[in-house]
Motif scaffolding. Sequence first.
Motif, PDB file in Angstrom:
ATOM      1  N   ALA A 171       0.839  -1.023   0.085  1.00 15.39           N
ATOM      2  CA  ALA A 171       0.299   0.231  -0.359  1.00 15.39           C
ATOM      3  C   ALA A 171       0.314   1.325  -0.250  1.00 15.39           C
ATOM      4  CB  ALA A 171      -1.000   0.600   1.146  1.00 15.39           C
ATOM      5  N   GLY A 172       2.534   1.015   0.586  1.00 13.97           N
ATOM      6  CA  GLY A 172       2.826   2.082   1.173  1.00 13.97           C
ATOM      7  C   GLY A 172       2.905   2.849  -1.261  1.00 13.97           C
ATOM      8  N   LEU A 173       3.239   1.766  -1.598  1.00 16.86           N
ATOM      9  CA  LEU A 173       3.275   1.808  -2.811  1.00 16.86           C
ATOM     10  C   LEU A 173       2.159   2.435  -3.612  1.00 16.86           C
ATOM     11  CD1 LEU A 173       5.474   2.143  -5.992  1.00 16.86           C
ATOM     12  CD2 LEU A 173       5.207   0.103  -5.822  1.00 16.86           C
ATOM     13  N   PHE A 174       1.243   1.783  -3.508  1.00 20.09           N
ATOM     14  CA  PHE A 174      -0.152   1.182  -5.018  1.00 20.09           C
ATOM     15  C   PHE A 174      -0.820   2.833  -4.186  1.00 20.09           C
ATOM     16  CE2 PHE A 174       2.125  -2.336  -5.411  1.00 20.09           C
ATOM     17  CZ  PHE A 174       1.200  -2.891  -6.813  1.00 20.09           C
ATOM     18  N   ASP A 175      -1.478   2.964  -3.054  1.00 18.35           N
ATOM     19  CA  ASP A 175      -1.658   4.343  -2.799  1.00 18.35           C
ATOM     20  C   ASP A 175      -1.768   5.550  -3.509  1.00 18.35           C
ATOM     21  OD1 ASP A 175      -3.281   2.284  -1.451  1.00 18.35           O
ATOM     22  OD2 ASP A 175      -3.268   2.770   0.247  1.00 18.35           O
ATOM     23  N   PRO A 176      -0.284   5.704  -3.143  1.00 18.71           N
ATOM     24  CA  PRO A 176       0.153   7.003  -3.770  1.00 18.71           C
ATOM     25  C   PRO A 176       0.259   6.973  -4.918  1.00 18.71           C
ATOM     26  CG  PRO A 176       1.888   6.106  -2.366  1.00 18.71           C
ATOM     27  CD  PRO A 176       0.673   5.512  -1.914  1.00 18.71           C
ATOM     28  N   LEU A 177       1.099   5.800  -5.674  1.00 18.74           N
ATOM     29  CA  LEU A 177       0.976   6.222  -7.167  1.00 18.74           C
ATOM     30  C   LEU A 177      -0.710   5.789  -7.150  1.00 18.74           C
ATOM     31  CD1 LEU A 177       2.677   5.296  -9.208  1.00 18.74           C
ATOM     32  CD2 LEU A 177       2.574   2.894  -9.187  1.00 18.74           C
ATOM     33  N   ARG A 178      -1.197   4.911  -6.974  1.00 20.92           N
ATOM     34  CA  ARG A 178      -2.640   5.281  -7.744  1.00 20.92           C
ATOM     35  C   ARG A 178      -3.383   6.415  -8.418  1.00 20.92           C
ATOM     36  NH1 ARG A 178      -4.039   0.725  -4.725  1.00 20.92           N
ATOM     37  NH2 ARG A 178      -4.250  -1.110  -6.084  1.00 20.92           N
ATOM     38  N   ALA A 179      -3.270   7.642  -6.987  1.00 26.50           N
ATOM     39  CA  ALA A 179      -3.198   8.770  -6.826  1.00 26.50           C
ATOM     40  C   ALA A 179      -3.002   9.896  -7.238  1.00 26.50           C
ATOM     41  CB  ALA A 179      -3.677   9.404  -5.196  1.00 26.50           C
ATOM     42  N   ALA A 180      -1.415   9.026  -7.987  1.00 22.55           N
ATOM     43  CA  ALA A 180      -0.882  10.280  -8.848  1.00 22.55           C
ATOM     44  C   ALA A 180      -1.177   9.867 -10.179  1.00 22.55           C
ATOM     45  CB  ALA A 180       1.050  10.069  -8.469  1.00 22.55           C
ATOM     46  N   LEU A 181      -1.204   8.908 -10.314  1.00 27.26           N
ATOM     47  CA  LEU A 181      -1.886   8.057 -12.066  1.00 27.26           C
ATOM     48  C   LEU A 181      -3.036   8.434 -12.131  1.00 27.26           C
ATOM     49  CD1 LEU A 181      -1.107   6.592 -14.481  1.00 27.26           C
ATOM     50  CD2 LEU A 181      -1.822   4.265 -13.410  1.00 27.26           C
ATOM     51  N   ARG A 182      -3.887   8.770 -11.361  1.00 24.91           N
ATOM     52  CA  ARG A 182      -5.717   9.174 -11.335  1.00 24.91           C
ATOM     53  C   ARG A 182      -4.864  10.788 -12.090  1.00 24.91           C
ATOM     54  NH1 ARG A 182      -8.427   7.711  -6.795  1.00 24.91           N
ATOM     55  NH2 ARG A 182      -8.039   5.481  -7.915  1.00 24.91           N
ATOM     56  N   ASP A 183      -3.805  11.924 -10.814  1.00 27.10           N
ATOM     57  CA  ASP A 183      -4.169  12.741 -11.511  1.00 27.10           C
ATOM     58  C   ASP A 183      -3.536  13.412 -12.911  1.00 27.10           C
ATOM     59  OD1 ASP A 183      -4.837  14.025  -9.499  1.00 27.10           O
ATOM     60  OD2 ASP A 183      -2.181  14.450  -7.994  1.00 27.10           O
ATOM     61  N   ARG A 184      -2.925  12.213 -13.619  1.00 27.72           N
ATOM     62  CA  ARG A 184      -2.399  13.067 -15.006  1.00 27.72           C
ATOM     63  C   ARG A 184      -2.661  12.414 -16.391  1.00 27.72           C
ATOM     64  NH1 ARG A 184       1.296  12.653 -11.133  1.00 27.72           N
ATOM     65  NH2 ARG A 184       3.470  12.683 -10.970  1.00 27.72           N
ATOM     66  N   LEU A 185      -4.386  11.640 -15.407  1.00 27.23           N
ATOM     67  CA  LEU A 185      -4.885  11.227 -16.404  1.00 27.23           C
ATOM     68  C   LEU A 185      -6.261  11.905 -16.559  1.00 27.23           C
ATOM     69  CD1 LEU A 185      -5.283   6.833 -15.465  1.00 27.23           C
ATOM     70  CD2 LEU A 185      -3.856   8.427 -17.854  1.00 27.23           C
ATOM     71  N   THR A 186      -6.153  12.535 -18.298  1.00 25.18           N
ATOM     72  CA  THR A 186      -7.672  12.990 -18.530  1.00 25.18           C
ATOM     73  C   THR A 186      -9.111  12.805 -19.218  1.00 25.18           C
ATOM     74  OG1 THR A 186      -6.058  13.405 -20.433  1.00 25.18           O
ATOM     75  CG2 THR A 186      -6.175  15.005 -18.463  1.00 25.18           C
ATOM     76  N   PHE A 187      -8.319  12.147 -20.462  1.00 29.03           N
ATOM     77  CA  PHE A 187      -9.555  11.635 -20.720  1.00 29.03           C
ATOM     78  C   PHE A 187      -9.233   9.924 -20.802  1.00 29.03           C
ATOM     79  CE2 PHE A 187      -6.055  12.835 -24.340  1.00 29.03           C
ATOM     80  CZ  PHE A 187      -5.898  11.612 -25.533  1.00 29.03           C
ATOM     81  N   HIS A 188      -8.080   9.627 -20.662  1.00 33.32           N
ATOM     82  CA  HIS A 188      -7.709   8.393 -20.545  1.00 33.32           C
ATOM     83  C   HIS A 188      -8.179   7.290 -19.583  1.00 33.32           C
ATOM     84  CE1 HIS A 188      -4.149   9.542 -23.626  1.00 33.32           C
ATOM     85  NE2 HIS A 188      -4.444   7.653 -24.173  1.00 33.32           N
ATOM     86  N   ARG A 189      -8.489   5.952 -19.816  1.00 38.21           N
ATOM     87  CA  ARG A 189      -9.686   5.581 -18.923  1.00 38.21           C
ATOM     88  C   ARG A 189      -8.102   5.095 -18.185  1.00 38.21           C
ATOM     89  NH1 ARG A 189     -14.041   3.022 -20.605  1.00 38.21           N
ATOM     90  NH2 ARG A 189     -14.365   1.856 -18.441  1.00 38.21           N
TER      91      ARG A 189
END
Length: 315
Positions: free
Chosen positions: A268-286
């Motif tokens: 979770a120490g990787l996956f939680d912040p990484l999921r959030a950071a990835l979500r921040d970067r995606l616009t129209f991509h799923r």
Amino acid sequence: MKCALIRPDGVVVHAERHPTDAGRGADAVVGTILAVADGLAGKARADGLTPTALGIVVPGVVDEARGVAVWSANVGFRDVPLRDLASARLGLPTALGHDVRAGGLAEARIGAGRDAEHVLFVAIGTGIAAAHVVAGSAATGAHGAAGELGHILVRPAGPICGCGRPGCLETIASASAVARRYAELTADPESTDRSDATPDGRSADLPDTGRTMVTAAEVAARAAAGEELATRVWREAVEALADGLATGQALFDVETIVLGGGLAQAGAGLFDPLRAALRDRLTFHREPRLVAAALGDEAGCLGAALLALDQLEKR
Ligand SMILES: [Zn+2]
């Protein structure tokens, strides 16, 4: 070398490990690979089993269609026709593949990505490499060099990569990079005032402090405990990784990204912040599902077996 006898249903019947001893040169390594494979086939027969196909996977640039290990920095292969050498020695249909692509193939078909048709497998260890698997087949690229996600540019002024260019993803976000950057910061009393790299863009040489280097997993644990420098190094790695994965998603539009290798064990120490950071970067991509690899360090062997079985089906 990780070696195994694997049944067609994916059950590992027997596993062995042997030192590669790459320092002996490519010819000697090839000799060991052939001898070990021959020994495994002999063991299978002695145990009443019938070996039907051989799969070998190696690092570097691999021409799977021709069965040639084209280039490998750490093992020294240069245009080694490994598939033909092995099939001549063992008399078995043989497939030659790439280690990370084979691991990705196994994760996509029988591991963490098995419910998805489009999977990106990213192995984060000493370096970073990826495999794009569609419908159970990993893309090799025109020259056998697809999937070098670790060498996409994420920090133009960042540290110099092993490939010679500055700012590649793996200079910030590989397990080795996390350990190295943390060691640099903790060795330097001025570290809290430093930017990502020294002014010339190179990562600083480590002063010989005689201390053992803290691993990436330990940096993750210290970050989770709130230690300042560990938090900084970990955050930078997560941000860079999110940049890399966002690029991967823009290119491949996958359902699932499977993270493997040492760094993925941070949980979770990787996956939680990484999921959030990835979500921040995606616009129209799923947004893809982001999951940890399920097969551990057996993925490469299982992938080699899958390639061997595929080879049989093609005949
Ligand atoms: Zn690079």
